[in-house]
Write an enzyme that holds these catalytic residues in place. Structure first.
Site, PDB file in Angstrom:
ATOM      1  N   LYS A  58      -6.571   7.034  -6.400  1.00 30.86           N
ATOM      2  CA  LYS A  58      -6.543   8.507  -6.363  1.00 30.86           C
ATOM      3  C   LYS A  58      -5.661   9.005  -5.219  1.00 30.86           C
ATOM      4  O   LYS A  58      -4.949   9.981  -5.357  1.00 30.86           O
ATOM      5  CB  LYS A  58      -7.966   9.048  -6.183  1.00 30.86           C
ATOM      6  CG  LYS A  58      -8.829   8.932  -7.428  1.00 30.86           C
ATOM      7  CD  LYS A  58     -10.143   9.697  -7.280  1.00 30.86           C
ATOM      8  CE  LYS A  58     -11.042   9.464  -8.490  1.00 30.86           C
ATOM      9  NZ  LYS A  58     -12.343  10.162  -8.380  1.00 30.86           N
TER      10      LYS A  58
ATOM     11  N   HIS B 270     -13.559   3.444  -7.715  1.00 29.70           N
ATOM     12  CA  HIS B 270     -15.001   3.157  -7.837  1.00 29.70           C
ATOM     13  C   HIS B 270     -15.649   4.170  -8.768  1.00 29.70           C
ATOM     14  O   HIS B 270     -16.860   4.153  -8.957  1.00 29.70           O
ATOM     15  CB  HIS B 270     -15.682   3.247  -6.470  1.00 29.70           C
ATOM     16  CG  HIS B 270     -14.908   2.553  -5.393  1.00 29.70           C
ATOM     17  ND1 HIS B 270     -13.981   3.183  -4.610  1.00 29.70           N
ATOM     18  CD2 HIS B 270     -14.905   1.258  -5.037  1.00 29.70           C
ATOM     19  CE1 HIS B 270     -13.437   2.309  -3.783  1.00 29.70           C
ATOM     20  NE2 HIS B 270     -13.973   1.138  -4.023  1.00 29.70           N
TER      21      HIS B 270
ATOM     22  N   ASP C 135       0.854  -1.185   0.000  1.00 26.45           N
ATOM     23  CA  ASP C 135       0.000   0.000   0.000  1.00 26.45           C
ATOM     24  C   ASP C 135       0.892   1.239   0.000  1.00 26.45           C
ATOM     25  O   ASP C 135       2.057   1.168   0.399  1.00 26.45           O
ATOM     26  CB  ASP C 135      -0.854   0.030   1.278  1.00 26.45           C
ATOM     27  CG  ASP C 135      -2.029  -0.934   1.232  1.00 26.45           C
ATOM     28  OD1 ASP C 135      -2.337  -1.452   0.149  1.00 26.45           O
ATOM     29  OD2 ASP C 135      -2.637  -1.158   2.289  1.00 26.45           O
ATOM     30  N   MET C 136       0.340   2.386  -0.420  1.00 28.47           N
ATOM     31  CA  MET C 136       1.109   3.628  -0.338  1.00 28.47           C
ATOM     32  C   MET C 136       0.453   4.519   0.722  1.00 28.47           C
ATOM     33  O   MET C 136      -0.760   4.696   0.718  1.00 28.47           O
ATOM     34  CB  MET C 136       1.133   4.336  -1.696  1.00 28.47           C
ATOM     35  CG  MET C 136       2.136   5.449  -1.780  1.00 28.47           C
ATOM     36  SD  MET C 136       3.850   4.942  -1.466  1.00 28.47           S
ATOM     37  CE  MET C 136       4.369   4.371  -3.079  1.00 28.47           C
TER      38      MET C 136
ATOM     39  N   ARG D  59      -0.717  -0.729  -8.743  1.00 26.89           N
ATOM     40  CA  ARG D  59      -2.096  -0.338  -8.430  1.00 26.89           C
ATOM     41  C   ARG D  59      -2.208   1.182  -8.454  1.00 26.89           C
ATOM     42  O   ARG D  59      -1.493   1.868  -7.729  1.00 26.89           O
ATOM     43  CB  ARG D  59      -2.470  -0.825  -7.026  1.00 26.89           C
ATOM     44  CG  ARG D  59      -3.826  -0.289  -6.557  1.00 26.89           C
ATOM     45  CD  ARG D  59      -3.987  -0.375  -5.045  1.00 26.89           C
ATOM     46  NE  ARG D  59      -3.917  -1.729  -4.561  1.00 26.89           N
ATOM     47  CZ  ARG D  59      -3.608  -2.046  -3.296  1.00 26.89           C
ATOM     48  NH1 ARG D  59      -3.315  -1.099  -2.421  1.00 26.89           N
ATOM     49  NH2 ARG D  59      -3.571  -3.303  -2.922  1.00 26.89           N
TER      50      ARG D  59
HETATM   51  P1  FDA Z   1     -14.149   8.835  -5.576  1.00 26.23           P
HETATM   52  O1  FDA Z   1     -13.744   9.102  -4.147  1.00 26.23           O
HETATM   53  O2  FDA Z   1     -14.354   9.995  -6.483  1.00 26.23           O
HETATM   54  O3  FDA Z   1     -15.438   7.917  -5.538  1.00 26.23           O
HETATM   55  C1  FDA Z   1     -16.165   7.564  -6.698  1.00 26.23           C
HETATM   56  C2  FDA Z   1     -17.479   6.914  -6.273  1.00 26.23           C
HETATM   57  O4  FDA Z   1     -17.206   5.714  -5.516  1.00 26.23           O
HETATM   58  C3  FDA Z   1     -18.309   7.750  -5.297  1.00 26.23           C
HETATM   59  O5  FDA Z   1     -19.122   8.662  -5.989  1.00 26.23           O
HETATM   60  C4  FDA Z   1     -19.085   6.673  -4.571  1.00 26.23           C
HETATM   61  O6  FDA Z   1     -20.146   6.197  -5.382  1.00 26.23           O
HETATM   62  C5  FDA Z   1     -18.094   5.573  -4.421  1.00 26.23           C
HETATM   63  N1  FDA Z   1     -17.327   5.678  -3.163  1.00 26.23           N
HETATM   64  C6  FDA Z   1     -16.048   6.100  -3.033  1.00 26.23           C
HETATM   65  N2  FDA Z   1     -15.640   6.037  -1.730  1.00 26.23           N
HETATM   66  C7  FDA Z   1     -16.708   5.592  -1.043  1.00 26.23           C
HETATM   67  C8  FDA Z   1     -16.920   5.306   0.349  1.00 26.23           C
HETATM   68  N3  FDA Z   1     -15.963   5.476   1.260  1.00 26.23           N
HETATM   69  N4  FDA Z   1     -18.149   4.829   0.731  1.00 26.23           N
HETATM   70  C9  FDA Z   1     -19.121   4.629  -0.197  1.00 26.23           C
HETATM   71  N5  FDA Z   1     -18.974   4.882  -1.530  1.00 26.23           N
HETATM   72  C10 FDA Z   1     -17.785   5.359  -1.950  1.00 26.23           C
HETATM   73  N6  FDA Z   1      -5.329   5.020  -1.152  1.00 26.23           N
HETATM   74  C11 FDA Z   1      -4.056   5.268  -0.767  1.00 26.23           C
HETATM   75  O7  FDA Z   1      -3.721   6.418  -0.470  1.00 26.23           O
HETATM   76  N7  FDA Z   1      -3.139   4.252  -0.704  1.00 26.23           N
HETATM   77  C12 FDA Z   1      -3.445   2.974  -1.048  1.00 26.23           C
HETATM   78  O8  FDA Z   1      -2.589   2.096  -0.980  1.00 26.23           O
HETATM   79  C13 FDA Z   1      -4.776   2.700  -1.458  1.00 26.23           C
HETATM   80  N8  FDA Z   1      -5.159   1.446  -1.804  1.00 26.23           N
HETATM   81  C14 FDA Z   1      -6.402   1.247  -2.378  1.00 26.23           C
HETATM   82  C15 FDA Z   1      -6.750   0.002  -2.870  1.00 26.23           C
HETATM   83  C16 FDA Z   1      -7.954  -0.175  -3.520  1.00 26.23           C
HETATM   84  C17 FDA Z   1      -8.286  -1.520  -4.080  1.00 26.23           C
HETATM   85  C18 FDA Z   1      -8.853   0.922  -3.672  1.00 26.23           C
HETATM   86  C19 FDA Z   1     -10.143   0.778  -4.421  1.00 26.23           C
HETATM   87  C20 FDA Z   1      -8.540   2.131  -3.149  1.00 26.23           C
HETATM   88  C21 FDA Z   1      -7.326   2.314  -2.468  1.00 26.23           C
HETATM   89  N9  FDA Z   1      -6.995   3.543  -1.908  1.00 26.23           N
HETATM   90  C22 FDA Z   1      -5.702   3.757  -1.494  1.00 26.23           C
HETATM   91  C23 FDA Z   1      -8.047   4.565  -1.694  1.00 26.23           C
HETATM   92  C24 FDA Z   1      -8.114   5.545  -2.858  1.00 26.23           C
HETATM   93  O9  FDA Z   1      -6.970   6.344  -2.881  1.00 26.23           O
HETATM   94  C25 FDA Z   1      -9.369   6.457  -2.734  1.00 26.23           C
HETATM   95  O10 FDA Z   1      -9.288   7.185  -1.545  1.00 26.23           O
HETATM   96  C26 FDA Z   1     -10.676   5.710  -2.755  1.00 26.23           C
HETATM   97  O11 FDA Z   1     -10.645   4.607  -3.624  1.00 26.23           O
HETATM   98  C27 FDA Z   1     -11.801   6.632  -3.252  1.00 26.23           C
HETATM   99  O12 FDA Z   1     -11.500   7.099  -4.539  1.00 26.23           O
HETATM  100  P2  FDA Z   1     -12.277   6.660  -5.875  1.00 26.23           P
HETATM  101  O13 FDA Z   1     -11.252   6.450  -6.927  1.00 26.23           O
HETATM  102  O14 FDA Z   1     -13.126   5.499  -5.612  1.00 26.23           O
HETATM  103  O15 FDA Z   1     -13.084   7.932  -6.320  1.00 26.23           O
END
Ligand code: FDA
Length: 308
Positions: free
Chosen positions: A187, A227, A134-135, A184
């Site tokens: 955001k 997501h 993870d980062m 991976r």
């Molecule tokens: P965004 O936040 O714009 O969300 C898009 C849509 O997804 C929302 O409109 C909603 O529908 C849904 N959604 C998102 N978050 C939600 C929540 N908490 N509850 C309900 N619905 C939600 N970060 C990091 O700094 N280091 C890491 O190592 C990782 N590792 C990691 C692994 C995996 C598999 C994922 C999916 C994510 C991470 N992250 C992470 C977290 C990432 O950086 C980010 O904070 C979240 O994924 C939310 O960003 P989205 O890209 O989903 O977009």
């Protein structure tokens, strides 16, 4: 509000108060598989039965104690043994936060984290699976990438997360888009200063697409962790444009978030991996999920007020 929550995620006083609240438990159940290794294995079995892959995170971060770092290594080794015994290791890998295995320890933290993660990588190899790093916040990025380089000498399939909100990440993607390199792209979930990170949503999304282009055009194995429906569509289109076969990249999403979309993509033949956290130390993870989703926060606050 996002900033406030991310700041509170480091407060021990708020942590004690929040983990005692029944409402926290209710929200945690949505995002976390449970406290025990049995819960992690059960959730993995259920997801695998739905055609999904899994990466498991033993919750915990910012370990300040060498004994605690060792306990985290043991927890991963136990988990990996269980995945192998249950026949799940070909579908499930593990994700490791380096601060949980000693990176934040004063003095020799980086070496301790490297040695500890190598033990987890060896256990993963014995089980027939892989590890992804993870980062965490930007002060750890150089150290994490340096540990990655060392680990890949012995365990070339070790993956790493990169965060599109960091200004440096397109360059990191270029460095890491080589054959066999599992990256991976997410955001980014921490509160970072303007000097190192894009802070506007539109800028972060643009950076995500720039980074995705580099990874999809490269020789490595991109893992699009988001997501966001628009970014998922763009990732699929870029894979087609670069002639990538199904299985030469994957989508990743968090446990409990958009499960229908996870199954829809898998139903189309895409590889979809769900990030499944488990363990008792869920406070920091919960605060980051609340910070991402105002609707969750509103639910949390309403429940607090109605208690009073
Ligand atoms: P965004 O936040 O714009 O969300 C898009 C849509 O997804 C929302 O409109 C909603 O529908 C849904 N959604 C998102 N978050 C939600 C929540 N908490 N509850 C309900 N619905 C939600 N970060 C990091 O700094 N280091 C890491 O190592 C990782 N590792 C990691 C692994 C995996 C598999 C994922 C999916 C994510 C991470 N992250 C992470 C977290 C990432 O950086 C980010 O904070 C979240 O994924 C939310 O960003 P989205 O890209 O989903 O977009």
């Amino acid at each position: 509000m996002r900033q406030v929550l991310l700041t509170l995620s480091h407060s021990n006083r708020v942590r004690s108060a929040v983990i005692a609240l029944p409402v926290s438990r209710a929200i945690v159940r949505r995002y976390v598989a449970g406290d025990e290794v049995d819960d992690a294995v059960r959730a993995t079995g259920e997801l695998v039965a739905q055609g999904l892959r899994v990466t498991l995170d033993h919750l915990g971060e910012d370990t300040r104690d060498i004994g605690q770092a060792k306990a985290v290594v043991n927890a991963y080794v136990t988990l990996l043994g269980r995945l192998a015994a249950e026949g799940l290791a070909s579908r499930a890998e593990v994700s490791v936060k380096l601060s949980a295995v000693g990176q934040a320890l004063p003095g020799d933290g980086e070496h301790i984290a490297l040695d500890n993660t190598a033990l987890i990588c060896a256990a993963a190899r014995d089980a027939g699976t892989t590890v992804t790093l993870d980062m965490e916040d930007h002060t750890t990025t150089d150290s994490t990438l340096s540990i990655l380089r060392e680990l890949r000498a012995d365990f070339p399939d070790t993956g790493v997360a990169l965060q599109a909100y960091l200004r440096r990440t397109a360059a990191d993607c270029r460095d890491l888009a080589y054959a066999g390199s599992r990256v991976r792209l997410c955001k980014g979930a921490y509160d970072e200063p303007e000097s190192v990170a894009f802070r506007k949503r539109r800028e972060v999304d643009r950076s995500y697409v720039r980074c995705l282009r580099i990874l999809m055009a490269g020789e490595g194995y991109p893992m699009a962790a988001t997501h966001d429906p628009r970014l998922i569509e763009i990732a699929g289109a870029l894979a087609v444009r670069h002639g990538r076969a199904l299985g030469s990249y994957e989508f990743q999403m968090l446990y409990g978030i958009r499960p229908d979309e996870q199954r829809r993509l898998a139903g189309q033949g895409e590889t979809v991996r769900v990030y499944v956290p488990y363990g008792e130390d869920w406070y920091g993870y919960l605060m980051r999920r609340l910070a991402e989703r105002p609707a969750n926060l509103a639910f949390f606050l309403r429940s607090l007020v109605s208690r009073g």
